[in-house]
Structures are given as C-alpha cells and as structure tokens.
Write a protein that holds these residues in place. Structure first.
Motif, PDB file in Angstrom:
ATOM      1  N   SER A  17      12.586   3.474  -7.843  1.00 21.73           N
ATOM      2  CA  SER A  17      11.887   3.669  -6.703  1.00 21.73           C
ATOM      3  C   SER A  17      10.229   3.641  -7.267  1.00 21.73           C
ATOM      4  O   SER A  17       9.416   3.125  -6.389  1.00 21.73           O
ATOM      5  CB  SER A  17      12.173   4.819  -5.924  1.00 21.73           C
ATOM      6  N   ALA A  20       9.386  -0.160  -7.678  1.00 19.00           N
ATOM      7  CA  ALA A  20       9.099  -0.792  -6.457  1.00 19.00           C
ATOM      8  C   ALA A  20       7.917  -0.289  -5.823  1.00 19.00           C
ATOM      9  O   ALA A  20       7.187  -1.102  -5.103  1.00 19.00           O
ATOM     10  CB  ALA A  20      10.369  -0.618  -5.616  1.00 19.00           C
ATOM     11  N   ALA A  21       7.638   0.998  -5.982  1.00 21.34           N
ATOM     12  CA  ALA A  21       6.407   1.613  -5.172  1.00 21.34           C
ATOM     13  C   ALA A  21       5.221   1.036  -5.825  1.00 21.34           C
ATOM     14  O   ALA A  21       4.167   0.732  -5.203  1.00 21.34           O
ATOM     15  CB  ALA A  21       6.516   3.186  -5.113  1.00 21.34           C
ATOM     16  N   GLU A  23       4.906  -1.817  -7.103  1.00 22.35           N
ATOM     17  CA  GLU A  23       4.721  -3.529  -6.776  1.00 22.35           C
ATOM     18  C   GLU A  23       4.271  -3.616  -5.269  1.00 22.35           C
ATOM     19  O   GLU A  23       3.844  -4.626  -4.923  1.00 22.35           O
ATOM     20  CB  GLU A  23       5.832  -3.969  -7.199  1.00 22.35           C
ATOM     21  N   THR A  24       4.289  -2.285  -4.504  1.00 19.94           N
ATOM     22  CA  THR A  24       4.270  -2.641  -3.144  1.00 19.94           C
ATOM     23  C   THR A  24       2.631  -2.383  -2.964  1.00 19.94           C
ATOM     24  O   THR A  24       2.102  -1.390  -3.151  1.00 19.94           O
ATOM     25  CB  THR A  24       5.066  -1.568  -2.509  1.00 19.94           C
ATOM     26  N   LYS A  25       2.199  -3.343  -1.991  1.00 18.16           N
ATOM     27  CA  LYS A  25       0.682  -3.293  -1.681  1.00 18.16           C
ATOM     28  C   LYS A  25       0.692  -2.644  -0.263  1.00 18.16           C
ATOM     29  O   LYS A  25       1.142  -3.313   0.661  1.00 18.16           O
ATOM     30  CB  LYS A  25       0.141  -4.510  -1.911  1.00 18.16           C
ATOM     31  N   ILE A  26      -0.137  -1.479  -0.210  1.00 18.54           N
ATOM     32  CA  ILE A  26      -0.171  -0.950   1.184  1.00 18.54           C
ATOM     33  C   ILE A  26      -1.595  -0.935   1.648  1.00 18.54           C
ATOM     34  O   ILE A  26      -2.576  -0.666   0.860  1.00 18.54           O
ATOM     35  CB  ILE A  26       0.545   0.244   1.243  1.00 18.54           C
ATOM     36  N   LYS A 137      -2.103 -10.655   0.293  1.00 19.33           N
ATOM     37  CA  LYS A 137      -0.539 -10.065  -0.290  1.00 19.33           C
ATOM     38  C   LYS A 137      -0.181  -8.735   0.035  1.00 19.33           C
ATOM     39  O   LYS A 137       0.365  -8.243  -0.741  1.00 19.33           O
ATOM     40  CB  LYS A 137      -0.314 -10.634  -1.745  1.00 19.33           C
ATOM     41  N   PHE A 138      -0.712  -8.284   1.253  1.00 15.88           N
ATOM     42  CA  PHE A 138      -0.127  -6.920   1.574  1.00 15.88           C
ATOM     43  C   PHE A 138       1.289  -6.956   1.970  1.00 15.88           C
ATOM     44  O   PHE A 138       1.715  -7.976   2.600  1.00 15.88           O
ATOM     45  CB  PHE A 138      -0.964  -6.188   2.711  1.00 15.88           C
ATOM     46  N   ASP A 139       2.049  -5.824   1.621  1.00 15.15           N
ATOM     47  CA  ASP A 139       3.391  -5.761   2.148  1.00 15.15           C
ATOM     48  C   ASP A 139       3.643  -5.032   3.457  1.00 15.15           C
ATOM     49  O   ASP A 139       4.399  -5.364   4.349  1.00 15.15           O
ATOM     50  CB  ASP A 139       4.219  -4.714   1.003  1.00 15.15           C
ATOM     51  N   ILE A 140       2.637  -4.153   3.789  1.00 15.42           N
ATOM     52  CA  ILE A 140       2.493  -3.571   4.973  1.00 15.42           C
ATOM     53  C   ILE A 140       1.375  -2.842   5.220  1.00 15.42           C
ATOM     54  O   ILE A 140       0.467  -2.384   4.064  1.00 15.42           O
ATOM     55  CB  ILE A 140       3.688  -2.465   4.810  1.00 15.42           C
TER      56      ILE A 140
END
Length: 166
Positions: A17, A20-21, A23-26, A137-140
C-alpha cells in the motif's frame, strides 16, 4: 506460528500500500476560490450585477418610499382625519405588498440567472481540471476536502487555465 504469519502478511500489505500510494498522484481544487477568482466567474458576476442593477435600484427606491410613508403615518397618524389615515394605511399596505412581490421575483430571477451563469463557469472549470489531470498524469483530483496540503493544491493552475481560455 499463526501470529507470525499474520504479522508477515500485514507487513507485506503495508509495504504494497505504501508503494501504491507513492505512485499515486493526487490533486485538489478549491472550487469556491475558482468561482470567486477565475476570469469567467468574475465576468459572469459583473454581467449579473449590470443586468439586475436597475431592478435593484427600483427596489431600493420602493423601500425608501415605504419607510417614508411609515414614518409619516406614525408621526401624523394621530392628528389625521380617520378617512385620511385609513387611505394612507391602505396605500402603505398596497405598496408593501407590491414591494414584497417585486423583491421575491427579483430574488428568484437573480438566483435563476446566477445558477445559469455559474453552471457555465463550472462546466468550463471541470474541463480545465480534466485537461490538467490528463496532461500532468493525475490519478485523482478532489474538489471537496476537510484538509488539503498546499503541495497538492492545483487551484491556481485551474484559475490560470480558465482565465486564459476564451
């Protein structure tokens, strides 16, 4: 033996986790700020003010007239003839009823037009947010949050993109 297996599984899940966090773009957008500061929102507000300016001035004039009539009736009501007093009270009530009706219609019309204008600005803002999200390239991207770090706040980018677009 079961405790150590569970510990290993939990540690592995935490590691996955965290990866994954990382690599996540918020991102975060303050919608209220966009609706206050973006060029299209400011222009929409100016259009509304100009469109409703005359009606607002008329309502202010009516309110002044009502206040003047009320003060005159209070000041001179006891010395007036009964029929004159009733006539003035009736005129005051009629004007008050007319004022309240016009005020209600004004608010309804203003709210309807504001909603139309803001819907248009909001649609453009959402398109800008989506373009920024795709290009960077934002994820959310969140629009509502109790707290958002300034590090992930892209509100200024959205305001700039909106102000530059036609």
């Amino acid at each position: 033996m079961k405790v150590s297996t569970l510990t290993l599984v939990a540690a592995a899940l935490v590691g996955v986790s965290q990866t994954a966090a990382a690599e996540t773009k918020i991102g975060f957008v303050n919608s209220d700020r966009v609706m206050r500061e973006a060029g299209p929102a400011v222009r929409a507000q100016q259009r509304l003010e100009k469109e409703f300016e005359k009606r607002d001035q008329e309502l202010q004039r009516m309110a002044k007239d009502l206040q003047g009539m009320q003060e005159e009736l209070e000041r001179n009501g006891t010395t007036m003839a009964e029929t004159d007093r009733r006539t003035k009270e009736r005129a005051l009530n009629d004007l008050n009823r007319d004022f309240q009706r016009k005020q209600r219609e004004f608010r309804e019309d203003l709210n309807q037009r504001r909603n139309e204008e803001l819907a248009s600005v909001l649609e453009r803002a959402n398109r800008s947010v989506k373009q920024i999200a795709e290009s960077e390239k934002f994820d959310i991207i969140f629009q509502e949050a109790v707290y958002a770090s300034p590090r992930i706040d892209i509100t200024d980018k959205v305001i700039k993109a909106l102000s530059e677009s036609k």
